[in-house]
Design an enzyme around this catalytic site. Structure first.
Site, PDB file in Angstrom:
ATOM      1  N   TYR A 226      62.838 -11.343   8.474  1.00  0.00           N
ATOM      2  CA  TYR A 226      61.602 -10.682   8.910  1.00  0.00           C
ATOM      3  C   TYR A 226      60.397 -11.313   8.206  1.00  0.00           C
ATOM      4  O   TYR A 226      60.391 -11.498   6.984  1.00  0.00           O
ATOM      5  CB  TYR A 226      61.657  -9.177   8.634  1.00  0.00           C
ATOM      6  CG  TYR A 226      60.334  -8.517   8.902  1.00  0.00           C
ATOM      7  CD1 TYR A 226      59.865  -8.378  10.210  1.00  0.00           C
ATOM      8  CD2 TYR A 226      59.526  -8.094   7.860  1.00  0.00           C
ATOM      9  CE1 TYR A 226      58.626  -7.817  10.460  1.00  0.00           C
ATOM     10  CE2 TYR A 226      58.291  -7.518   8.103  1.00  0.00           C
ATOM     11  CZ  TYR A 226      57.850  -7.392   9.407  1.00  0.00           C
ATOM     12  OH  TYR A 226      56.599  -6.846   9.645  1.00  0.00           O
ATOM     13  N   GLY A 227      59.343 -11.595   8.989  1.00  0.00           N
ATOM     14  CA  GLY A 227      58.216 -12.360   8.479  1.00  0.00           C
ATOM     15  C   GLY A 227      57.572 -11.784   7.237  1.00  0.00           C
ATOM     16  O   GLY A 227      57.168 -12.525   6.331  1.00  0.00           O
ATOM     17  N   HIS A 254      43.049  -6.989   1.156  1.00  0.00           N
ATOM     18  CA  HIS A 254      43.780  -6.800   2.404  1.00  0.00           C
ATOM     19  C   HIS A 254      42.759  -6.411   3.470  1.00  0.00           C
ATOM     20  O   HIS A 254      42.671  -5.258   3.881  1.00  0.00           O
ATOM     21  CB  HIS A 254      44.829  -5.700   2.192  1.00  0.00           C
ATOM     22  CG  HIS A 254      45.799  -5.560   3.306  1.00  0.00           C
ATOM     23  ND1 HIS A 254      46.425  -4.368   3.596  1.00  0.00           N
ATOM     24  CD2 HIS A 254      46.269  -6.451   4.215  1.00  0.00           C
ATOM     25  CE1 HIS A 254      47.235  -4.520   4.625  1.00  0.00           C
ATOM     26  NE2 HIS A 254      47.153  -5.775   5.023  1.00  0.00           N
ATOM     27  N   SER A 276      47.826   0.704   7.763  1.00  0.00           N
ATOM     28  CA  SER A 276      48.503   0.541   9.042  1.00  0.00           C
ATOM     29  C   SER A 276      48.211   1.715   9.975  1.00  0.00           C
ATOM     30  O   SER A 276      48.140   2.870   9.547  1.00  0.00           O
ATOM     31  CB  SER A 276      50.011   0.428   8.807  1.00  0.00           C
ATOM     32  OG  SER A 276      50.706   0.259  10.025  1.00  0.00           O
ATOM     33  N   CYS A 278      45.472   2.484  11.514  1.00  0.00           N
ATOM     34  CA  CYS A 278      44.158   3.103  11.325  1.00  0.00           C
ATOM     35  C   CYS A 278      43.047   2.393  12.094  1.00  0.00           C
ATOM     36  O   CYS A 278      41.877   2.730  11.941  1.00  0.00           O
ATOM     37  CB  CYS A 278      43.797   3.152   9.839  1.00  0.00           C
ATOM     38  SG  CYS A 278      44.786   4.308   8.881  1.00  0.00           S
ATOM     39  N   GLY A 279      43.396   1.374  12.902  1.00  0.00           N
ATOM     40  CA  GLY A 279      42.396   0.731  13.741  1.00  0.00           C
ATOM     41  C   GLY A 279      41.923  -0.623  13.266  1.00  0.00           C
ATOM     42  O   GLY A 279      40.892  -1.119  13.746  1.00  0.00           O
ATOM     43  N   THR A 281      43.233  -3.818  13.641  1.00  0.00           N
ATOM     44  CA  THR A 281      43.255  -4.876  14.643  1.00  0.00           C
ATOM     45  C   THR A 281      42.264  -4.600  15.756  1.00  0.00           C
ATOM     46  O   THR A 281      41.550  -5.506  16.217  1.00  0.00           O
ATOM     47  CB  THR A 281      44.670  -5.043  15.219  1.00  0.00           C
ATOM     48  OG1 THR A 281      45.570  -5.375  14.162  1.00  0.00           O
ATOM     49  CG2 THR A 281      44.707  -6.144  16.265  1.00  0.00           C
ATOM     50  N   ARG A 393      56.368  -7.918  16.781  1.00  0.00           N
ATOM     51  CA  ARG A 393      55.214  -8.726  16.396  1.00  0.00           C
ATOM     52  C   ARG A 393      54.948  -9.862  17.381  1.00  0.00           C
ATOM     53  O   ARG A 393      55.793 -10.243  18.182  1.00  0.00           O
ATOM     54  CB  ARG A 393      55.461  -9.334  15.011  1.00  0.00           C
ATOM     55  CG  ARG A 393      55.621  -8.318  13.882  1.00  0.00           C
ATOM     56  CD  ARG A 393      54.296  -7.873  13.344  1.00  0.00           C
ATOM     57  NE  ARG A 393      54.412  -6.866  12.301  1.00  0.00           N
ATOM     58  CZ  ARG A 393      53.448  -6.630  11.413  1.00  0.00           C
ATOM     59  NH1 ARG A 393      52.334  -7.327  11.442  1.00  0.00           N
ATOM     60  NH2 ARG A 393      53.606  -5.686  10.511  1.00  0.00           N
ATOM     61  N   ARG A 424      42.989   7.023   8.717  1.00  0.00           N
ATOM     62  CA  ARG A 424      43.444   7.986   9.732  1.00  0.00           C
ATOM     63  C   ARG A 424      43.333   9.372   9.089  1.00  0.00           C
ATOM     64  O   ARG A 424      44.152   9.765   8.275  1.00  0.00           O
ATOM     65  CB  ARG A 424      44.878   7.684  10.151  1.00  0.00           C
ATOM     66  CG  ARG A 424      45.449   8.674  11.160  1.00  0.00           C
ATOM     67  CD  ARG A 424      46.851   8.310  11.587  1.00  0.00           C
ATOM     68  NE  ARG A 424      46.862   7.191  12.510  1.00  0.00           N
ATOM     69  CZ  ARG A 424      46.786   7.285  13.832  1.00  0.00           C
ATOM     70  NH1 ARG A 424      46.716   8.479  14.392  1.00  0.00           N
ATOM     71  NH2 ARG A 424      46.798   6.217  14.588  1.00  0.00           N
TER      72      ARG A 424
END
Length: 632
Positions: A226-227, A254, A276, A278-279, A281, A393, A424
């Protein structure tokens, strides 16, 4: 010729030995020789920056059964083991000398014991396989921001992914020669077995280990594909960079980097940290703005100004929920010919891909990482099996996106006008708010970042997870020191970046979301003129709030719709009890779980509590923003 060179000359072909010798670094030669002797591969490939070597890696991933071709030209599929679908938080540990600790929030193991274990797992792990030695540059080539990195792996998929994600670094190693101070990564897949489509996946996940040696700046990864566990220059090397940045007075964050477009062609650059889901991207790729990066940023002070670069040149993004309406720019890349690696999505009979939330009806059958799939299939517990994994992904180069910013590879970085922290949060933070100053923003926005879990992630919704600056999982220094590093970074700046919080998930008492997905476009367009002092704000107890008249004009201009005052008053009302409860939670965390919390953290929390209590005495528990405006 010393012993390391003699060993390498015996194990490498003449042409690949010559490639390695072009880099005049005895430290590198010693490292490669040590790993070759330990892992004992049958063949060693020394990668250069050439397109021929990139193509060799691509073809090797197919030939070795780690990827398979899809119908769209350039698209390939990779599967991970069903037990190897995400970052291994428990198995990822820092190797620390005896008596050293980073605090209870950060996993670690005694360095001597950890090195003994990982070397035993790596010993002869590449017998019968090809070793890839790949060179990358973290950040733009030839920049004071950049850090050279060498990755050694027996996974052609990992090497192929890194070719898409990182700038080539072989010639940079040649240029730097013996002066190169580089990160090192060694990764071995371990034993493999057939998974879906006959692709090879890891079989001994119980022995998966990811160890990070801060002393030697080395990452060890074994028994995983896994990456997030194997692509060393990503968050694994981010941990090394956080430690180095702390020592040298810069920041590793980050964070996304994006350009928000203002009047007369002006572009103001923002960084942003979002846990993660939470918007992050969707913010980085919002239509009308430009993207420089979606994951990791290096920030430095240059001539009294904060400047930032994207460590990467590609995207390793979550595909779950990506659809043409909400993510048109990503969608176009994923549905067009060109180099894309999909992982852990469904492969249809037509050799196309399908994923959860794609916006189309699912196919009648397909193959996923766990084997054959049909609609309604149940797992052993009786739960319905989705077509793809929630952490499936995609990997591609940022240059494929129409809105990539032209300064992506600028060696001087871009000037940072603002920093955004997103969460969030169903009941506390307003949709957008500006901090009073640098320290207030770092502490009450960044260090106060919490995010609520969703039912889709752990089966229980609404659990608040403490995640300062969305960086807790990657910290290689104690939390208290990390916060102090951020506070210190703001000193001596001619014009510190403005700091904002955003919250796309605020709800009313009926549990309904108060924001539309597109509203973030308006919040960005409010922040952009704020950093240039072109619009005013309302002074609240927790920060500076937008004025109704400004937002009403922006909603009409940006989204072409009206913005009722009632909606504004509900969205931006100060929820006093919830804000007080948040302060109580954070004070408890910082007093009980965080070592050496800077005193300023408690001081600013207390000042914020006093302002909230004063507001409650005069206006009650829920205070619309226009009441604040009327009060001056």
């Amino acid at each position: 010729m010393d012993r390391n060179l003699e060993h390498l000359k015996r194990r490498l072909t003449a042409s690949h030995f010559a490639r390695l010798m072009r880099i005049a670094s005895p430290t590198l030669h010693e490292y490669v020789a040590e790993v070759v002797a330990l892992c004992n591969p049958d063949k060693v490939f020394i990668g250069t920056d050439s397109e021929e070597d990139r193509e060799y890696t691509r073809q090797a991933a197919l030939a070795k059964g780690e990827e398979a071709l899809l119908a769209t030209p350039g698209h390939t599929i990779h599967f991970d083991s069903p037990l190897d679908q995400a970052r291994d938080k428990r198995g990822t540990q820092f190797l620390l000398p005896h008596g050293t600790e980073l605090g209870p929030e950060i996993n670690s193991i005694e360095r001597g014991a950890g090195l003994k274990e990982i070397r035993s797992l790596l010993r002869d792990s590449m017998v019968g396989r090809e070793m890839f030695v790949k060179f990358f540059c973290l950040g733009p080539v030839g920049s004071e921001f950049s850090i050279p990195c060498v990755q050694i792996t027996d996974s052609a998929y990992v090497a192929h992914s890194e070719d898409l994600l990182y700038r080539p670094g072989y010639e940079e190693f040649v240029r730097l020669g013996p002066s190169a101070r580089f990160f090192r990564v060694v990764h071995a897949q371990g034993q493999l077995q057939e998974g879906g489509l006959g692709l090879l996946v890891c079989s001994n996940i119980e022995k998966r280990r990811v160890y990070i040696d801060l002393e030697e700046e080395v990452i060890y990864s074994v028994n995983t594909q896994y990456g997030g566990n194997s692509i060393g220059p990503k968050e694994l090397a981010m941990r090394l960079a956080i430690k180095r940045a702390s020592q040298e007075g810069w920041l590793t964050e980050h964070m996304l980097i994006m350009g928000v477009h203002g009047p007369s062609g002006r572009i103001s650059y923002f960084t942003g940290a979002f846990p993660s889901l939470c918007g992050k991207t969707s913010t980085a790729t919002v239509p009308g703005e430009t993207i420089l990066g979606d994951d990791i940023a290096y920030l430095r002070k240059i001539d009294g100004q904060v400047r930032a670069v994207n460590v990467e040149k590609g995207v390793f993004g979550i595909i779950d929920g990506v659809n043409p309406k909400d993510d048109p720019l990503i969608w176009k890349v994923l549905r067009s010919p060109g180099e894309v690696i999909f992982s852990n999505v469904l492969v249809t009979e037509e050799r196309d891909v399908y994923w959860n939330g794609m916006g189309y009806a699912s196919p009648s059958r397909g193959v996923k990482y766990a084997g054959e799939w049909t609609p309604g299939k149940k797992d052993d517990s009786g739960a319905e099996v989705p077509p793809s994994h929630k952490n499936a992904r995609f990997t591609y180069e940022l240059r494929r996106m129409e809105n990539v910013d032209p300064r992506l590879d600028d060696p001087e970085g871009v000037p940072v006008a603002g920093i955004i922290y997103g969460a969030r949060d169903s009941d506390t933070w307003v949709p957008v708010e500006e901090a009073f100053d640098w320290a207030h923003g770092i502490i009450t926005k960044g260090a106060a970042l919490e995010s609520e879990t969703t039912a889709a992630t752990i089966g229980q919704e609404g659990v608040r997870v403490f995640n300062p600056k969305s960086n807790l999982d990657f910290l290689s220094v104690p939390i208290g020191r990390y916060i102090q590093d951020n506070l210190d970074f703001g000193t001596g700046l001619k014009k510190p970046p403005r700091i904002f919080s955003v919250n796309y998930f605020l709800r009313n008492e009926r549990g309904e979301f108060l924001n539309d997905r597109e509203d973030k476009r308006v919040w960005l367009k409010w922040m952009e003129p704020r950093v240039h002092d072109e619009v005013g704000a309302i002074v609240g107890p927790t920060g500076l709030l937008p004025r109704y008249e400004d937002l009403r004009a922006l909603f009409k201009k940006v989204l072409g719709r009206d913005y009722p005052r009632d909606a504004y008053r509900e969205q931006f009302a100060i929820r006093v009890p919830e804000n007080l409860a948040k302060i109580d939670r954070l004070e408890k965390i910082y007093s009980e779980r965080v070592k050496d919390t800077p005193p300023l953290v408690f001081s600013l929390f207390e000042h914020q509590r006093s302002r909230l209590l004063q507001l409650r005495r005069t206006h009650g528990d829920r205070v619309p923003p226009d009441s604040l405006e009327a009060a001056g």
